[in-house]
Write a protein that holds these residues in place. Sequence first.
Motif, PDB file in Angstrom:
ATOM      1  N   LYS A  45       0.815  -1.218   0.000  1.00  0.00           N
ATOM      2  CA  LYS A  45       0.000   0.000   0.000  1.00  0.00           C
ATOM      3  C   LYS A  45       0.850   1.270   0.000  1.00  0.00           C
ATOM      4  N   ASP A  46       2.100   1.192   0.448  1.00  0.00           N
ATOM      5  CA  ASP A  46       2.936   2.396   0.543  1.00  0.00           C
ATOM      6  C   ASP A  46       3.616   2.761  -0.775  1.00  0.00           C
ATOM      7  N   GLY A  47       3.410   1.963  -1.842  1.00  0.00           N
ATOM      8  CA  GLY A  47       3.996   2.271  -3.143  1.00  0.00           C
ATOM      9  C   GLY A  47       5.477   1.970  -3.259  1.00  0.00           C
ATOM     10  N   ARG A  48       6.042   1.284  -2.275  1.00  0.00           N
ATOM     11  CA  ARG A  48       7.473   0.992  -2.290  1.00  0.00           C
ATOM     12  C   ARG A  48       7.774  -0.413  -2.808  1.00  0.00           C
ATOM     13  N   ARG A  49       6.758  -1.056  -3.344  1.00  0.00           N
ATOM     14  CA  ARG A  49       6.886  -2.408  -3.876  1.00  0.00           C
ATOM     15  C   ARG A  49       5.755  -2.590  -4.870  1.00  0.00           C
ATOM     16  N   GLY A  50       6.033  -3.226  -5.993  1.00  0.00           N
ATOM     17  CA  GLY A  50       4.956  -3.425  -6.953  1.00  0.00           C
ATOM     18  C   GLY A  50       5.447  -4.057  -8.240  1.00  0.00           C
ATOM     19  N   LEU A  51       4.568  -4.085  -9.210  1.00  0.00           N
ATOM     20  CA  LEU A  51       4.865  -4.641 -10.520  1.00  0.00           C
ATOM     21  C   LEU A  51       4.592  -3.590 -11.579  1.00  0.00           C
ATOM     22  N   VAL A  52       5.403  -3.642 -12.631  1.00  0.00           N
ATOM     23  CA  VAL A  52       5.334  -2.682 -13.727  1.00  0.00           C
ATOM     24  C   VAL A  52       5.284  -3.451 -15.036  1.00  0.00           C
ATOM     25  N   VAL A  53       4.445  -2.988 -15.953  1.00  0.00           N
ATOM     26  CA  VAL A  53       4.439  -3.547 -17.301  1.00  0.00           C
ATOM     27  C   VAL A  53       4.929  -2.486 -18.275  1.00  0.00           C
ATOM     28  N   LEU A  54       5.513  -2.951 -19.360  1.00  0.00           N
ATOM     29  CA  LEU A  54       5.812  -2.096 -20.498  1.00  0.00           C
ATOM     30  C   LEU A  54       4.813  -2.496 -21.571  1.00  0.00           C
ATOM     31  N   GLU A  55       4.020  -1.523 -22.018  1.00  0.00           N
ATOM     32  CA  GLU A  55       3.017  -1.844 -23.036  1.00  0.00           C
ATOM     33  C   GLU A  55       3.045  -0.820 -24.155  1.00  0.00           C
ATOM     34  N   ASP A  56       2.567  -1.262 -25.316  1.00  0.00           N
ATOM     35  CA  ASP A  56       2.518  -0.363 -26.458  1.00  0.00           C
ATOM     36  C   ASP A  56       1.160   0.339 -26.496  1.00  0.00           C
ATOM     37  N   ALA A  57       0.944   1.152 -27.503  1.00  0.00           N
ATOM     38  CA  ALA A  57      -0.284   1.945 -27.604  1.00  0.00           C
ATOM     39  C   ALA A  57      -1.534   1.077 -27.755  1.00  0.00           C
ATOM     40  N   ARG A  58      -1.366  -0.154 -28.216  1.00  0.00           N
ATOM     41  CA  ARG A  58      -2.507  -1.065 -28.359  1.00  0.00           C
ATOM     42  C   ARG A  58      -2.860  -1.764 -27.052  1.00  0.00           C
ATOM     43  N   GLY A  59      -2.012  -1.579 -26.021  1.00  0.00           N
ATOM     44  CA  GLY A  59      -2.234  -2.248 -24.743  1.00  0.00           C
ATOM     45  C   GLY A  59      -1.582  -3.612 -24.670  1.00  0.00           C
ATOM     46  N   CYS A  60      -0.735  -3.932 -25.638  1.00  0.00           N
ATOM     47  CA  CYS A  60      -0.026  -5.212 -25.650  1.00  0.00           C
ATOM     48  C   CYS A  60       1.165  -5.129 -24.692  1.00  0.00           C
ATOM     49  N   ILE A  61       1.244  -6.066 -23.753  1.00  0.00           N
ATOM     50  CA  ILE A  61       2.322  -6.078 -22.765  1.00  0.00           C
ATOM     51  C   ILE A  61       3.555  -6.733 -23.373  1.00  0.00           C
ATOM     52  N   HIS A  62       4.681  -6.020 -23.318  1.00  0.00           N
ATOM     53  CA  HIS A  62       5.944  -6.513 -23.865  1.00  0.00           C
ATOM     54  C   HIS A  62       6.937  -6.931 -22.792  1.00  0.00           C
ATOM     55  N   ALA A  63       6.737  -6.471 -21.561  1.00  0.00           N
ATOM     56  CA  ALA A  63       7.657  -6.818 -20.476  1.00  0.00           C
ATOM     57  C   ALA A  63       6.966  -6.580 -19.144  1.00  0.00           C
ATOM     58  N   ILE A  64       7.427  -7.318 -18.141  1.00  0.00           N
ATOM     59  CA  ILE A  64       6.936  -7.110 -16.781  1.00  0.00           C
ATOM     60  C   ILE A  64       8.123  -7.173 -15.819  1.00  0.00           C
ATOM     61  N   PHE A  65       8.131  -6.236 -14.890  1.00  0.00           N
ATOM     62  CA  PHE A  65       9.201  -6.089 -13.915  1.00  0.00           C
ATOM     63  C   PHE A  65       8.616  -5.956 -12.526  1.00  0.00           C
ATOM     64  N   ALA A  66       9.363  -6.393 -11.536  1.00  0.00           N
ATOM     65  CA  ALA A  66       9.010  -6.162 -10.129  1.00  0.00           C
ATOM     66  C   ALA A  66       9.915  -5.041  -9.625  1.00  0.00           C
ATOM     67  N   PHE A  67       9.387  -4.231  -8.712  1.00  0.00           N
ATOM     68  CA  PHE A  67      10.247  -3.232  -8.084  1.00  0.00           C
ATOM     69  C   PHE A  67      10.027  -3.260  -6.582  1.00  0.00           C
ATOM     70  N   ALA A  68      11.076  -2.931  -5.850  1.00  0.00           N
ATOM     71  CA  ALA A  68      11.014  -2.873  -4.389  1.00  0.00           C
ATOM     72  C   ALA A  68      12.124  -1.960  -3.893  1.00  0.00           C
ATOM     73  N   VAL A  69      11.830  -1.256  -2.824  1.00  0.00           N
ATOM     74  CA  VAL A  69      12.849  -0.447  -2.176  1.00  0.00           C
ATOM     75  C   VAL A  69      13.615  -1.369  -1.233  1.00  0.00           C
ATOM     76  N   GLN A  70      14.919  -1.431  -1.423  1.00  0.00           N
ATOM     77  CA  GLN A  70      15.796  -2.280  -0.615  1.00  0.00           C
ATOM     78  C   GLN A  70      16.698  -1.407   0.244  1.00  0.00           C
ATOM     79  N   ARG A  71      17.083  -1.913   1.393  1.00  0.00           N
ATOM     80  CA  ARG A  71      18.034  -1.209   2.260  1.00  0.00           C
ATOM     81  C   ARG A  71      19.293  -2.045   2.381  1.00  0.00           C
ATOM     82  N   SER A  72      20.441  -1.400   2.217  1.00  0.00           N
ATOM     83  CA  SER A  72      21.723  -2.100   2.309  1.00  0.00           C
ATOM     84  C   SER A  72      22.165  -2.188   3.763  1.00  0.00           C
TER      85      SER A  72
END
Length: 149
Positions: A45-72
């Motif tokens: 819910k805090d927006g610090r973790r999620g999934l992202v798609v790369l899509e074209d103008a037709r709505g076709c998904i070409h890639a999917i990535f996960a993102f997360a804030v990490q602490r070293s």
Amino acid sequence: MTEDILQARRIGAAEAGRAYQLVAMFHPDISKAQWTRYLRSFSAKDGRRGLVVLEDARGCIHAIFAFAVQRSLRDEATLQISELATARLPGSVPMRAMMRFAGKLAAELGLPAVLLDLEPVSVATFDDRSLARAGYALDRVTLRACPRS
């Protein structure tokens, strides 16, 4: 013009089915139920973790990535982007779109650094100078082995 071919955007559980089609092509051993569980684990819910798609103008998904804030260990916060599945397009269009998204998201979250965890083929179209122009440099190397029986 090529900068606008693919747009990155966050996805939620409602889009799991549409994204699963690409995941299934890239990872045929992952069931839709496993994908749905994985997707739920990334909907912070805090927006610090999620999934992202790369899509074209037709709505076709070409890639999917996960993102997360990490602490070293030094308590430095870094935005980590992990490639989950990518339909291979010629050139560097998908990775450039992801790099643009990562930079914007890191700035939005006030993070000083981005770590990209990518398949080797995803960076094969880049040379050191083009990566540097995009603000990236080789930092760490991940090696993976499967134990022998």
